[in-house]
Design a protein around this motif. Sequence first.
Motif, PDB file in Angstrom:
ATOM      1  N   ASP A  37     -21.292  17.456  27.106  1.00 32.87           N
ATOM      2  CA  ASP A  37     -19.995  16.844  26.273  1.00 32.87           C
ATOM      3  C   ASP A  37     -20.112  15.078  26.256  1.00 32.87           C
ATOM      4  OD1 ASP A  37     -19.287  19.163  25.370  1.00 32.87           O
ATOM      5  OD2 ASP A  37     -17.509  19.316  26.286  1.00 32.87           O
ATOM      6  N   ILE A  38     -20.826  14.355  27.400  1.00 32.35           N
ATOM      7  CA  ILE A  38     -20.145  13.419  27.816  1.00 32.35           C
ATOM      8  C   ILE A  38     -21.538  12.558  26.790  1.00 32.35           C
ATOM      9  CG2 ILE A  38     -20.224  10.841  29.344  1.00 32.35           C
ATOM     10  CD1 ILE A  38     -19.193  12.906  31.116  1.00 32.35           C
ATOM     11  N   LYS A  41     -21.089  12.351  23.630  1.00 37.75           N
ATOM     12  CA  LYS A  41     -20.169  10.869  22.642  1.00 37.75           C
ATOM     13  C   LYS A  41     -21.174   9.702  22.529  1.00 37.75           C
ATOM     14  CE  LYS A  41     -15.963   9.404  23.782  1.00 37.75           C
ATOM     15  NZ  LYS A  41     -14.873  10.120  23.314  1.00 37.75           N
ATOM     16  N   LYS A 175     -17.206   9.936  33.319  1.00 42.78           N
ATOM     17  CA  LYS A 175     -15.919  10.119  32.657  1.00 42.78           C
ATOM     18  C   LYS A 175     -15.494  10.535  30.928  1.00 42.78           C
ATOM     19  CE  LYS A 175     -12.582   8.809  36.037  1.00 42.78           C
ATOM     20  NZ  LYS A 175     -13.140   7.732  36.770  1.00 42.78           N
ATOM     21  N   PRO A 176     -15.694  10.733  29.809  1.00 40.68           N
ATOM     22  CA  PRO A 176     -15.786  10.618  28.803  1.00 40.68           C
ATOM     23  C   PRO A 176     -14.506   9.217  28.146  1.00 40.68           C
ATOM     24  CG  PRO A 176     -14.500  13.114  29.188  1.00 40.68           C
ATOM     25  CD  PRO A 176     -15.093  12.090  30.804  1.00 40.68           C
TER      26      PRO A 176
END
Length: 193
Positions: A37-38, A41, A175-176
Amino acid sequence: LDERGRPAWDATTAQIPGREYIFIVDVSGSMYGFPLDISKKLLKDLIGNLRRSDKFNVLLFAGGSTLMSEESLPATAGNISKAINLIDHQHGGGGTELLPALKRTLALPRAEGFSRTIVIATDGYVTVEEQAFDLIRNSLGNANMFAFGIGSSVNRHIIEGMAHVGMGEPFIITKPEEAPAKAEAFRKLIQSP
């Protein structure tokens, strides 16, 4: 020349040579969930902000690898959308065959008149650190490599080592919410010739 007889150099965006970016994205099982997911992004940010004069390509790797195109593509809205869609549909699974992915990337034909930058996003869960460093050192040519370590327990040794031998910089994203700032730091480093 300026008033003191020195070469006058003010690099405007138009004077900066064309850039070619190859994004290598780890989509293996260890990237499942939060790390992937990171990465998504980060890649949306990096690819979405390319200049129209840039070219780029994307290579996804796990047990094997998938290349978006056999040669780098212009950074048009359509190509950017295609790349983001390709990355978005990844779920993480399989082994982490880093060396074949690096070999495939380093063998890609170069865009004439473009300076090449390779960007890799991985958690670095591999046991081939030294082989990877040797491959980059011996094959990179006059390109450079930036390594993004993704996730809460990154293998910093390989991230920092790949960037060091690739004459680039390492970035660690745990962290995202850190992704936009790291993407911006990367852009600042590569915007000047």
